[in-house]
Motif scaffolding. Structure first.
Motif, PDB file in Angstrom:
ATOM      1  N   SER B 176       0.829  -1.210   0.000  1.00 32.28           N
ATOM      2  CA  SER B 176       0.000   0.000   0.000  1.00 32.28           C
ATOM      3  C   SER B 176       0.867   1.265   0.000  1.00 32.28           C
ATOM      4  CB  SER B 176      -0.920   0.005   1.222  1.00 32.28           C
ATOM      5  OG  SER B 176      -0.157   0.042   2.406  1.00 32.28           O
ATOM      6  N   GLN B 177       2.098   1.152   0.493  1.00 36.54           N
ATOM      7  CA  GLN B 177       3.008   2.292   0.433  1.00 36.54           C
ATOM      8  C   GLN B 177       3.331   2.632  -1.023  1.00 36.54           C
ATOM      9  OE1 GLN B 177       5.019   4.208   2.921  1.00 36.54           O
ATOM     10  NE2 GLN B 177       3.165   3.713   4.037  1.00 36.54           N
ATOM     11  N   ALA B 181       2.275   6.039  -3.113  1.00 37.71           N
ATOM     12  CA  ALA B 181       3.282   6.857  -3.783  1.00 37.71           C
ATOM     13  C   ALA B 181       2.983   6.979  -5.280  1.00 37.71           C
ATOM     14  CB  ALA B 181       4.670   6.264  -3.557  1.00 37.71           C
ATOM     15  N   GLN B 190      11.123   6.519  -8.796  1.00 34.91           N
ATOM     16  CA  GLN B 190      11.050   7.457  -7.673  1.00 34.91           C
ATOM     17  C   GLN B 190      10.427   6.783  -6.458  1.00 34.91           C
ATOM     18  OE1 GLN B 190       8.835  10.408  -9.811  1.00 34.91           O
ATOM     19  NE2 GLN B 190      10.626  11.669 -10.224  1.00 34.91           N
ATOM     20  N   ARG B 193      13.086   4.607  -4.887  1.00 37.51           N
ATOM     21  CA  ARG B 193      14.155   5.370  -4.254  1.00 37.51           C
ATOM     22  C   ARG B 193      13.693   6.144  -3.018  1.00 37.51           C
ATOM     23  NH1 ARG B 193      16.598  10.153  -7.583  1.00 37.51           N
ATOM     24  NH2 ARG B 193      14.657  11.001  -6.801  1.00 37.51           N
ATOM     25  N   ASP B 194      12.561   6.819  -3.130  1.00 35.22           N
ATOM     26  CA  ASP B 194      12.151   7.742  -2.066  1.00 35.22           C
ATOM     27  C   ASP B 194      11.272   7.107  -1.004  1.00 35.22           C
ATOM     28  OD1 ASP B 194      13.470   9.953  -3.174  1.00 35.22           O
ATOM     29  OD2 ASP B 194      11.823  10.282  -4.576  1.00 35.22           O
ATOM     30  N   VAL B 195      10.549   6.069  -1.377  1.00 38.84           N
ATOM     31  CA  VAL B 195       9.558   5.520  -0.440  1.00 38.84           C
ATOM     32  C   VAL B 195       9.923   4.111   0.028  1.00 38.84           C
ATOM     33  CG1 VAL B 195       7.137   4.878  -0.136  1.00 38.84           C
ATOM     34  CG2 VAL B 195       7.722   6.956  -1.395  1.00 38.84           C
ATOM     35  N   PRO B 198      14.172   3.545   1.543  1.00 42.78           N
ATOM     36  CA  PRO B 198      14.496   4.040   2.893  1.00 42.78           C
ATOM     37  C   PRO B 198      13.875   3.174   3.984  1.00 42.78           C
ATOM     38  CG  PRO B 198      13.810   5.847   1.479  1.00 42.78           C
ATOM     39  CD  PRO B 198      13.563   4.591   0.713  1.00 42.78           C
ATOM     40  N   GLN B 199      12.647   2.734   3.764  1.00 37.77           N
ATOM     41  CA  GLN B 199      12.001   1.890   4.771  1.00 37.77           C
ATOM     42  C   GLN B 199      12.614   0.498   4.787  1.00 37.77           C
ATOM     43  OE1 GLN B 199       7.621   2.184   5.069  1.00 37.77           O
ATOM     44  NE2 GLN B 199       7.750   3.592   3.346  1.00 37.77           N
ATOM     45  N   ARG B 202      16.009   0.522   6.514  1.00 37.69           N
ATOM     46  CA  ARG B 202      15.870   0.671   7.956  1.00 37.69           C
ATOM     47  C   ARG B 202      15.416  -0.647   8.601  1.00 37.69           C
ATOM     48  NH1 ARG B 202      12.283   5.480  10.368  1.00 37.69           N
ATOM     49  NH2 ARG B 202      10.707   4.171   9.414  1.00 37.69           N
TER      50      ARG B 202
END
Ligand SMILES: Nc1ncnc2c1ncn2[C@@H]1O[C@H](COP(=O)(O)OP(=O)(O)OP(=O)(O)O)[C@@H](O)[C@H]1O
Ligand SMILES: [Mg+2]
Lengths: 243, 277
Positions: B176-177, B181, B190, B193-195, B198-199, B202
């Motif tokens: 769903s992320q 996006a 994008q 890379r951006d969404v 990073p998650q 982590r």
């Protein structure tokens, strides 16, 4: 001319036909509510309009342009249509304002500094000025959902799609999110929403569509659909939903 | 407000405090008994005197330890240039394996083959094959250095594992992320890379920490193809002094580095589990 026009939209998952020839018009500045039992295909229809799902047949027109042509660049269409989801789906690794600035930065190619005034104005408009620098997990459900709306609005969409945006909220937080919808309506936003909030649909919608098994089997002004439903299925559904 | 002191404590708190004291007492007693047993029984074994002289010789330790530390800087160096290369290569392979673009299909196959091969061969074999094989081509200095090819062997092997961990991290980000996006008009690239990344990154930090710890130890495998790092240096001393104590010294150096790192990784793991509830 309708801002958003659907003609004969068909969507299948394998053998299951989830949207079975949907015709729908949403005029500029209109608020249209999709109602219907779970599994009726409301979410799927909204996802098709935003090109998150590809339709099998039929056509979707935005301002008269067929945006459902296979192979069309979906990004351009999606940036004109905002969508808000039941589960907020904020990006957890970014603050509220970073959430809202990501797409304008990438798609409209603007810098953070150039964007800041306009995005801050959006947060202020929806009473979130003091929440901009917070991370999603520091916000209540209602605040998260309002940030998700702001994030979609930051792309200056022409049409907004809302998929049961209050269903995951505690009852006392539903009001603040519905208020945002009323505010958007008063500002002339074109909106299509799937909702289980019958009272809200009855009072705020310009048109209500009852979806069942992938078909719109009844539609009209809320006074008619709620007040004098024509179909037995609609009556049965409303009787359960309004209890 | 109930305070956990005796006067204001609730009945339950008093009960739990008593239970905790009892548990601590039992733990302390049993630990002391086991320690006492080891300290008294081990020296009674027939070979203890000899073992003590050849493994736990204090004078040898003092004599060799500075040199061992010096040799350990080579481990640190090899680690320091291999780890970033592994992170980058691992991530690239993970992305290659998940690519949907048909033009990049060969890359996808390559990524899969790469991880299969390097996870399927023992590290020491890869070190031997690459570390002896490539310099064997008769390359000119400095390209015949075992440092370069030994490090490459480690980089390739570890990248294969690290890539799989990154992939599991990418999978762990809810779809769903991605949908949210995309709905904003971002491109697939994008979004990744951006969404997603990073998650994903982590989420796998603790698991990757464990890979780093393993790498720090496996650097010693390069001693088999030349570099005189701490394990090899200990071996040199052993032959020289006919004493195994330098190996114990080397082990101590490793433990000083790896124990805190392991504890920290475990702590990160536990915190992540707690955050997910
Ligand atoms: N990705 C998918 N793959 C297969 N079937 C799907 C998929 N998404 C939805 N469906 C099916 O399509 C049907 C309609 O689902 P949809 O989520 O659109 O209904 P809905 O009206 O939004 O229901 P709700 O009120 O529960 O949100 C359901 O039967 C569902 O199982
Ligand atoms: Mg739904």
């Amino acid at each position: 001319m309708a801002k958003l026009k659907l003609r004969g939209v068909i969507k299948r998952f394998g053998d299951v036909t989830v949207c079975d020839g949907i015709d729908l018009d949403v005029a500029e500045g209109e608020m249209v509510c999709l109602i219907g039992a779970s599994g009726g295909g409301k979410s799927t229809l909204l996802r098709c309009i935003n090109l998150l799902e590809q339709i099998e047949d039929g056509a979707i027109f935005l301002d008269g342009e067929d945006v459902s042509v296979p192979g069309l660049d979906p990004q351009r269409v999606r940036s004109r249509i905002g969508m808000v989801f039941q589960s907020y789906n904020l990006f957890p690794h970014m603050t509220a304002i970073e959430n809202a600035m990501l797409a304008p930065r990438r798609v409209r190619g603007l810098s953070r500094d150039a964007l800041r005034p306009e995005i801050e104005a959006l947060f202020t408009r929806f009473g979130l000025a003091d929440r901009m620098e917070k991370y999603p997990d520091q916000l209540s459900g209602g605040q998260q959902q309002r940030v998700a709306i702001v994030r979609a609005l930051a792309m200056k969409p022409e049409v907004m799609l809302f998929d049961e945006i209050t269903s995951a909220l505690d009852p006392q937080l539903v009001g603040e999110v519905l208020d945002v919808l009323l505010q958007l309506k008063s500002e002339g936003m074109t909106m299509l929403l799937a909702t289980h909030e019958m009272e809200f649909a009855r009072q705020a919608a310009d048109k209500v569509c009852f979806l069942r098994d992938g078909k719109i089997i009844e539609e009209g002004p809320p006074a008619v659909v709620f007040g004098a439903p024509q179909r037995a299925e609609t009556r049965a559904f409303l009787k359960r939903a309004l209890k | 407000m109930t305070q956990p002191n005796a006067a204001g404590a609730t009945r339950r708190q008093r009960y739990e405090a008593a239970q905790r004291r009892r548990a601590a007492l039992i733990a302390a007693t049993s630990t002391a008994l086991v320690a006492a047993a080891i300290v008294t029984l081990v020296p009674m074994t027939p070979g203890w005197e000899k073992v003590q002289r050849s493994f736990f010789n204090y004078d040898t330790l003092v004599l060799t330890f500075p040199k061992l530390l010096e040799a350990f800087t080579i481990n640190v160096m090899i680690f320091a240039w291999s780890a970033p290369a592994i992170a980058v290569l691992g991530l690239l392979i993970a992305l290659a394996r998940d690519t949907k673009s048909p033009a990049l299909f060969p890359l996808r196959i390559f990524g899969a083959a790469f991880t299969d091969v390097f996870r399927g061969v023992p590290v020491i074999l890869t070190v031997y094959l690459i570390g002896f094989g490539i310099p064997g081509l008769g390359l000119p200095r400095p390209w015949n250095s075992p440092y370069i090819w030994g490090s490459l062997a480690l980089i390739l092997t570890y990248s294969a594992y690290v890539a799989e961990i990154f992939r599991s991290g990418i999978d762990s980000v809810h779809h769903s992320q991605r949908a949210a996006a995309l709905s904003l008009g971002l491109t697939e690239r994008q979004v990744t890379r951006d969404v997603v990344l990073p998650q994903a990154i982590r989420n796998v930090v603790p698991a990757q920490m464990n890979m780093l710890i393993a790498l720090q130890k496996d650097v010693s495998l390069l001693s088999f193809i030349g570099p005189v790092e701490v394990f090899r240096q200990a071996g040199v001393f052993k032959s020289l002094l006919a004493d195994f104590t330098p190996y114990v010294g080397a082990a101590i150096i490793f433990l000083v580095v790896t124990v805190p790192a392991t504890r920290y990784a475990d702590y990160l793991m536990a915190r992540q589990r707690r955050d997910r509830r």
